[in-house]
Design an enzyme around this catalytic site. Structure first.
Site, PDB file in Angstrom:
ATOM      1  N   GLY A  16       0.815  -1.206   0.000  1.00  0.00           N
ATOM      2  CA  GLY A  16       0.000   0.000   0.000  1.00  0.00           C
ATOM      3  C   GLY A  16       0.848   1.255   0.000  1.00  0.00           C
ATOM      4  CB  CYS A  97      -3.514  -8.322  13.121  1.00  0.00           C
ATOM      5  SG  CYS A  97      -2.385  -8.580  11.726  1.00  0.00           S
ATOM      6  CB  CYS A 194      -6.856  -7.930   5.709  1.00  0.00           C
ATOM      7  SG  CYS A 194      -6.241  -9.089   6.963  1.00  0.00           S
TER       8      CYS A 194
END
Length: 350
Positions: A16, A97, A194
């Site tokens: 990204g 995460c 995600c």
């Protein structure tokens, strides 16, 4: 260090805009930059993430590694996400995460295997060494407060982590990506979850996982049945839209009884509380006081509110100075310094 004493910076490279610009900036600071991408799930979208990151690495002429963390991600993030909804809680998979994957698997691989001097990500936060400890401060871009998602980090991790974007506005970062023709220069912001790819939604994902289970909507405080739903896991505290029950006033989800599959509805004021408790505490640095005033968030997209904090072993009781809505089991309660806004720590609402 590398052979020519050039310091090594391992960048958690997602492909990204943010992480790509981080790699560029560190390269310009003459670090030996290495890209490290975690493959979270075995899907086409995950392969695309890895390929996007590889394209960035090729553009910058840096080494790139892909670390397969699918098993750990499934156990620590996906199963946690599913279990939370099943138990009537609202999870925050990004925080988990960060704790177990980014500053777990990736951080350890970067430091232990790739011999990183620093580990860098595209988060918007400012790490400062103050009074002998590392502290997290808000980034320049006030719309990108990511301290909430970083409250599980410890001193060892902070000592080796850098966030080069702390001094940039998001639009500045996009401009850098355009100016240097980085591959993701026109990409959109990444999704929050995600592992759930569009056109799939969280609701559809959960229905596929748990099926539809008929339960009751109950009004508080009357106890009157207002209708039925197809599974408590499709709702979260404070929710207003998507309830599908007509009433003389706007209805909000104010409580969930997972064991009995009951969703309790009420007015907005029925959702207000002044007390919360958080467990599994993590403090960014050692604190001495067991009782103090601070600013607190009990969800990411709220304005931090003043509260009194009382710490008892691994539980902190929070008493807000004014009522707040949607104190939700499973969400993070994060504590900020009342004077300068730096991150003190946090835990999980119970």
């Amino acid at each position: 260090m590398s052979e020519n004493n050039q310091k090594i910076a391992v960048v958690a490279l997602s492909g990204g805009v943010d992480s790509s610009v981080v790699a560029l900036l560190l390269q310009q600071q003459e670090y030996k930059v290495i890209g490290l991408t975690g493959k979270m799930v075995n899907t086409f979208a995950a392969e695309e993430v890895c390929n996007n990151a590889k394209n960035v690495a090729n553009k910058l002429g840096i080494e790139h590694y892909v670390l397969d963390v699918c098993d750990k991600f499934k156990k620590m993030v996906i199963e946690y996400f599913e279990d939370s909804y099943k138990n009537g809680e609202t999870p925050n998979p990004c925080i988990v995460c960060n704790e177990f994957i980014k500053w777990g698997e990736l951080f350890d691989y970067a430091v232990d295997v790739l011999k990183a001097d620093i580990f860098a990500t595209g988060h918007y936060a400012d790490i400062r060494f103050v009074d002998g400890v590392y502290k997290l401060y808000p980034a320049k871009d006030e719309h990108k407060d990511q301290l909430y998602f970083l409250h599980r980090l410890n001193q060892k991790q902070l000592s080796k982590t850098v966030f080069p974007l702390y001094e940039y506005e998001k639009e500045d970062v996009r401009k850098i990506a355009y100016d240097y023709d980085l591959p993701p220069k026109s990409s959109k912001e990444s999704q929050d979850i995600c592992f759930i790819q569009k056109p799939n939604t969280t609701k559809k994902y959960l229905i596929e996982k748990f099926g539809e289970i008929k339960g009751d909507f109950i009004e508080v405080p009357t106890g009157k049945k207002l209708g039925t739903h197809n599974g408590h896991y499709q709702y979260t505290i404070g929710q207003r839209k998507g309830i599908g029950i007509a009433a003389a006033y706007p209805l909000y989800v104010v409580n969930i009884d997972a064991e009995r599959n009951i969703v309790y509805l009420g007015k907005k004021e029925d959702d207000l509380r002044i007390r919360a408790a958080i467990k599994d505490l993590n403090f960014a640095y050692p604190i001495k006081e067991k009782e103090f005033d601070a600013m607190v968030k009990i969800r990411y997209n709220m304005q931090a509110k003043k509260a009194k904090i009382q710490i008892f072993d691994d539980i902190a009781e929070i008493t807000f100075y004014e009522p707040v809505n949607s104190i939700t089991s499973g969400q993070a309660g994060v504590i900020y310094d009342i004077n300068d806004g730096h991150l003190i720590g946090g835990g999980w609402c119970i």
